[in-house]
Design a protein around this motif. Structure first.
Motif, short mmCIF file in Angstrom:
data_model
loop_
_atom_site.label_atom_id
_atom_site.label_comp_id
_atom_site.label_asym_id
_atom_site.label_seq_id
_atom_site.Cartn_x
_atom_site.Cartn_y
_atom_site.Cartn_z
N MET A 162 0.83 -1.21 0.00
CA MET A 162 0.00 0.00 0.00
C MET A 162 0.87 1.26 0.00
O MET A 162 0.61 2.22 -0.73
N LYS A 163 1.92 1.27 0.81
CA LYS A 163 2.80 2.44 0.87
C LYS A 163 3.50 2.67 -0.47
O LYS A 163 3.73 3.82 -0.87
N LEU A 164 3.84 1.57 -1.15
CA LEU A 164 4.57 1.71 -2.41
C LEU A 164 3.71 2.34 -3.50
O LEU A 164 4.23 2.73 -4.55
N SER A 165 2.40 2.44 -3.27
CA SER A 165 1.55 3.09 -4.27
C SER A 165 1.89 4.56 -4.43
O SER A 165 1.57 5.17 -5.46
N THR A 166 2.51 5.17 -3.43
CA THR A 166 2.93 6.57 -3.52
C THR A 166 4.40 6.70 -3.89
O THR A 166 4.90 7.82 -4.03
N ARG A 167 5.10 5.57 -4.04
CA ARG A 167 6.53 5.60 -4.34
C ARG A 167 6.84 4.96 -5.69
O ARG A 167 7.86 5.26 -6.31
N PHE A 168 5.99 4.00 -6.11
CA PHE A 168 6.18 3.32 -7.39
C PHE A 168 5.13 3.81 -8.39
O PHE A 168 4.11 4.39 -8.01
N SER A 169 5.39 3.50 -9.64
CA SER A 169 4.44 3.88 -10.69
C SER A 169 3.42 2.78 -10.99
O SER A 169 2.46 3.02 -11.72
N SER A 170 3.64 1.59 -10.42
CA SER A 170 2.75 0.46 -10.70
C SER A 170 1.52 0.51 -9.80
O SER A 170 1.20 -0.43 -9.07
N VAL A 171 0.78 1.61 -9.87
CA VAL A 171 -0.35 1.82 -8.97
C VAL A 171 -1.48 0.85 -9.28
O VAL A 171 -2.12 0.31 -8.37
N ASN A 172 -1.75 0.60 -10.56
CA ASN A 172 -2.86 -0.27 -10.93
C ASN A 172 -2.64 -1.70 -10.40
O ASN A 172 -3.58 -2.35 -9.93
N ARG A 173 -1.42 -2.15 -10.48
CA ARG A 173 -1.12 -3.49 -9.96
C ARG A 173 -1.34 -3.55 -8.45
O ARG A 173 -1.89 -4.51 -7.93
N ILE A 174 -0.93 -2.48 -7.79
CA ILE A 174 -1.08 -2.42 -6.33
C ILE A 174 -2.56 -2.40 -5.96
O ILE A 174 -2.99 -3.10 -5.03
N LYS A 175 -3.36 -1.63 -6.70
CA LYS A 175 -4.80 -1.58 -6.42
C LYS A 175 -5.43 -2.96 -6.61
O LYS A 175 -6.31 -3.37 -5.84
N LYS A 176 -4.97 -3.69 -7.60
CA LYS A 176 -5.52 -5.01 -7.86
C LYS A 176 -5.20 -5.97 -6.71
O LYS A 176 -6.07 -6.74 -6.27
N VAL A 177 -3.96 -5.91 -6.23
CA VAL A 177 -3.56 -6.78 -5.11
C VAL A 177 -4.39 -6.47 -3.87
O VAL A 177 -4.90 -7.36 -3.19
N VAL A 178 -4.54 -5.17 -3.57
CA VAL A 178 -5.29 -4.76 -2.39
C VAL A 178 -6.74 -5.21 -2.49
O VAL A 178 -7.34 -5.71 -1.52
N SER A 179 -7.34 -5.08 -3.66
CA SER A 179 -8.75 -5.45 -3.82
C SER A 179 -8.94 -6.96 -3.67
O SER A 179 -9.97 -7.41 -3.18
N ILE A 180 -7.95 -7.75 -4.10
CA ILE A 180 -8.05 -9.21 -3.97
C ILE A 180 -8.20 -9.62 -2.51
O ILE A 180 -9.02 -10.48 -2.16
N TYR A 181 -7.43 -8.98 -1.63
CA TYR A 181 -7.45 -9.37 -0.22
C TYR A 181 -8.62 -8.77 0.55
O TYR A 181 -8.75 -8.96 1.75
N GLY A 182 -9.50 -8.06 -0.16
CA GLY A 182 -10.73 -7.61 0.47
C GLY A 182 -11.67 -8.75 0.80
O GLY A 182 -12.61 -8.57 1.57
N SER A 183 -11.42 -9.94 0.24
CA SER A 183 -12.22 -11.12 0.55
C SER A 183 -11.41 -12.20 1.24
O SER A 183 -11.75 -13.37 1.20
N SER A 184 -10.32 -11.81 1.89
CA SER A 184 -9.47 -12.78 2.58
C SER A 184 -10.20 -13.40 3.76
O SER A 184 -11.04 -12.77 4.42
N ILE A 185 -9.88 -14.67 4.07
CA ILE A 185 -10.50 -15.34 5.23
C ILE A 185 -9.92 -14.81 6.54
O ILE A 185 -10.49 -15.03 7.61
N ASP A 186 -8.78 -14.15 6.47
CA ASP A 186 -8.20 -13.50 7.65
C ASP A 186 -8.94 -12.18 7.86
O ASP A 186 -8.83 -11.25 7.05
N VAL A 187 -9.72 -12.11 8.94
CA VAL A 187 -10.58 -10.94 9.16
C VAL A 187 -9.76 -9.66 9.25
O VAL A 187 -10.13 -8.62 8.67
#
Length: 756
Positions: free
Chosen positions: A528-553
């Motif tokens: 998440m922090k690297l979204s303000t340091r790297f240019s690969s923002v779309n990839r980071i958003k995709k990773v973050v959205s995937i774990y929105g349904s993680s079994i780890d609450v």
């Protein structure tokens, strides 16, 4: 009735038993025969039967039914009967059984018997199992025998007097006159028991200690005669004259010389003679030297004598006997604080003991090695200790890692060396380090601004090599998230990875079976922090959205909040995710809290109709939100409440002003300590009624510093939707001066502003 078998025959028969059951059958058969003989009052074979019964008792079989028979033998006029009777009494009777009081009169008569051997039996029995009642009744007879001229009786009476003093300390003064001439006795047995009696009296009474200090010159003469005397076959043990008496005298001198200049001065010369003249080729001589060393270190001895004592311990470390090496390390560990330089001379020998096969010696050597570390030898000692950490058994790794952390923090010659050392520990023993090692290393890295590029490069390479050491992975994830731009910007000494490679590593941590939930939280936050340091923002958003349904609450909640940060507050992400010294102190909780704060503030502003106004969240310590609803968010004034003050521990509640949810009270506890010792393992727990909801955030520390030199803070968030009066029950646990403390308290006097 036929004559019972003799004891020797019984022993021979029992030894022929092939199984435990066969032996048990033999014992039961013989016990039945003995019981029958006791019932018939057979005086002829009572002594033989009791002797056999004592043998069975020694094998572990019940023999309590022979107690009264022992008393009958004691009352007999035959010496052989008395001998077995008293032996049986010492083995089968104790203070817990009232039957032992029936012996008092018999013992008193035998103490006044005309035969010294009968008197000796009575003294041995009283000194072995006499109760406080018996000792009070018979102390007078013991004191008389202590004054007799018979050496055989005097030595037994002295040992019996020791037992009497232990049972009834107030009778100590009764024996004081009898002790005057005890040390003038030539008999070594009397001298030995007399020294034991004097030692017992000095240890139990400060007045007796002062009284007997005048005997130091006499004790010194006795000890000098022992070490200077020639060969005496009666007392010689491996070429040393009566080592048992020498050891006893040295122990008594240690007690008499402790905290007394004059007594210590009087014994300095003789201690030096013993230390230099005692033969060390036999274990007997080593025992005397060890007692001499303990005495030298415990009294107010001269500095040269203390160096001599430490050199003796240094020679002990080269001994082949493991026990001698162990006691030498233990003694050096006790003296290293007072005689640091003298112990330092034996540093190489101590370090060699880290390679010993014996685990006890290895542990003592490790503890002593850490005690020897200072600013001058930190590099060399850490090299040896890190080598030990690599090869030692798992049971040593936790303590060794903690010791390295503390030594590096105290004596590190440079920040780079400090960081390299901590990383080496995390690489080799990361699973064994303390829980606070991760935030401590993060703090160290954050404070070392000039080392950021070097550190992030080292940690990134460590991740590529091994992801099994979770503390190392957590620190690496944090550092990459915080300083990942340095990793790919050309500021590193070696070839830099590209952005996708860095993200590949962090994503690998999220899916690895080796990663703990805490580690995954670090990894997701780093991405998440690297979204303000790297240019690969779309990839980071995709990773973050995937774990929105993680079994780890926990992971799911953070992913949802981070995803919302992208969608609703994208213009604020640079501020929220910026580099700040605040984050390392509170770990992930600060970022989580700030994101949650945004949602709560937004909900409140929706109710107020202020949807177009966004509160300003700063990355320094929070101040008032600059928003249209600012005044309405000032729910609490600058309030404080003293809730607990006991045993030097004081707990105070303060209430924060800025709170975006009017139903949530944010309370900060401040724990201070007015005593002279730190309160460790401090844990604050709180409970509220079911109509409330309570959240305890992590404390700033688990140690409350002494003398008000600091405080422990912890944030409590209480949800009070019904606006009821706030009530709270508090549980406090901590360790103070080595003792665990636990206490409960109730807080019912919260100010109305905190809950209305």
């Amino acid at each position: 009735m036929p004559a019972p078998i003799r004891l020797r025959e019984l022993i021979r028969t029992i030894r022929t038993a092939r199984t435990q059951a066969e032996e048990r059958e033999m014992i039961q058969k013989e016990c039945a025969a003995i019981r029958s003989s006791f019932r018939e009052e057979d005086n002829t074979y009572r002594c033989r039967n009791v002797a056999k019964l004592l043998y069975m008792h020694m094998l572990g079989y019940p023999a309590h039914f022979g107690q009264l028979e022992c008393l009958k033998l004691i009352a007999s006029q035959k010496f052989t009967d008395k001998r077995i009777g008293y032996l049986g009494a010492m083995l089968l009777l104790d203070e817990r059984q009232d039957v032992h009081l029936l012996m008092t009169n018999c013992i008193k008569n035998d103490l006044n018997h005309s035969t010294q051997y009968v008197q000796g039996l009575a003294l041995c029995t009283l000194g072995c199992m006499g109760s406080s009642e018996m000792c009070r009744d018979l102390a007078g007879e013991v004191e008389k025998l202590l004054k007799t001229s018979n050496s055989y009786l005097r030595k037994k009476a002295a040992l019996c007097a020791v037992h009497v003093i232990r049972k009834v300390p107030e009778l100590m003064e009764m024996f004081l006159p009898a002790t005057k001439n005890l040390l003038s006795e030539k008999n070594h047995g009397v001298l030995h028991t007399s020294v034991v009696l004097l030692t017992e009296m000095c240890e139990r009474s400060p007045d007796m200690l002062l009284h007997f200090r005048k005997l130091v010159p006499q004790l010194v003469r006795i000890l000098k005669n022992l070490i200077m005397s020639g060969y005496s076959p009666e007392h010689d043990v491996s070429g040393i004259s009566d080592p048992f008496l020498q050891v006893r005298i040295l122990r008594l001198l240690r007690i008499l010389g402790r905290s007394d200049d004059d007594s210590s001065e009087a014994m300095n010369d003789i201690l030096a003679q013993v230390a230099t003249n005692t033969e060390t080729s036999k274990n007997v001589g080593n025992a005397i030297l060890y007692e001499t060393v303990l005495t030298i270190m415990d009294i107010k001895s001269e500095s040269g004598l203390r160096v001599l004592a430490i050199n003796i311990l240094g020679r002990f470390l080269l001994n082949n006997d493991k026990n001698i090496r162990y006691v030498a390390l233990t003694s050096l560990l006790k003296t290293v604080q007072t005689d640091h330089n003298a112990v330092q001379r034996h540093r190489s020998t101590i370090v060699d003991c880290l390679k010993d096969l014996d685990v006890s010696i290895k542990r003592r050597a490790m503890e002593l090695s850490f005690a020897l570390v200072n600013g001058n030898n930190i590099r060399g000692m850490m090299k040896e200790l890190l080598y030990f950490l690599d090869s030692c058994d798992p049971e040593f790794k936790a303590d060794c890692a903690s010791g390295v952390f503390l030594a590096a923090e105290k004596y590190a010659p440079s920040k780079r060396w400090h960081i390299d050392t901590i990383m080496r520990v995390l690489t080799t023993a990361g699973s064994y380090v303390r829980d606070d090692s991760v935030p401590n290393l993060i703090q160290l890295i954050t404070n070392s601004v000039e080392m950021h590029a070097y550190t992030v490069q080292r940690l990134y390479k460590a991740l590529l090599d091994d992801i099994s050491q979770q503390p190392l992975v957590q620190v690496s994830s944090w550092c990459i998230g915080e300083y990942g731009d340095l990793l790919v910007s050309g500021q590193c000494e070696e070839e830099e990875p590209i952005q996708d490679e860095v993200l590949d590593v962090l994503e690998g941590l999220l899916v690895s079976n080796l990663s703990t939930p805490v580690t995954r939280g670090y990894s997701l936050t780093a991405i998440m922090k690297l979204s303000t340091r790297f240019s690969s923002v779309n990839r980071i958003k995709k990773v973050v959205s995937i774990y929105g349904s993680s079994i780890d609450v926990e992971l799911q909640q953070r992913a949802v909040e981070y995803n919302a940060l992208f969608k609703k507050y994208d213009h604020m992400s640079t501020v929220v995710l910026s580099k700040s010294s605040l984050f390392y102190r509170f770990n992930l909780h600060v970022l989580y809290y700030l994101v949650s704060l945004l949602f709560q503030a937004n909900d409140l502003l929706d109710l107020l109709g202020g949807n177009d106004v966004v509160p300003v969240i700063q990355t320094t310590l929070p101040t008032k939100p600059a928003s249209a609803g600012g005044e309405l968010l000032d729910l609490l004034g600058d309030l404080s409440l003293s809730t607990y003050s006991k045993n030097g521990l004081k707990i105070e509640f303060t209430f924060e002003r800025a709170n975006p949810n009017p139903n949530i009270a944010v309370i900060t506890i401040h724990a201070t300590n007015t005593t002279e010792a730190d309160m460790t393992e401090f844990v604050f727990q709180a409970a509220v009624p079911k109509t409330f909801q309570l959240q305890l955030l992590s404390p700033s520390s688990n140690i409350v510093p002494a003398l008000n030199q600091g405080s422990v803070t912890q944030v409590i968030r209480v949800l009070n939707p019904q606006k009821q009066q706030l009530r709270m029950r508090v549980k406090l646990t901590y360790t103070h001066k080595g003792s665990p403390v636990q206490d409960l308290a109730e807080v019912n006097n919260f100010p109305p502003q905190s809950w209305q």
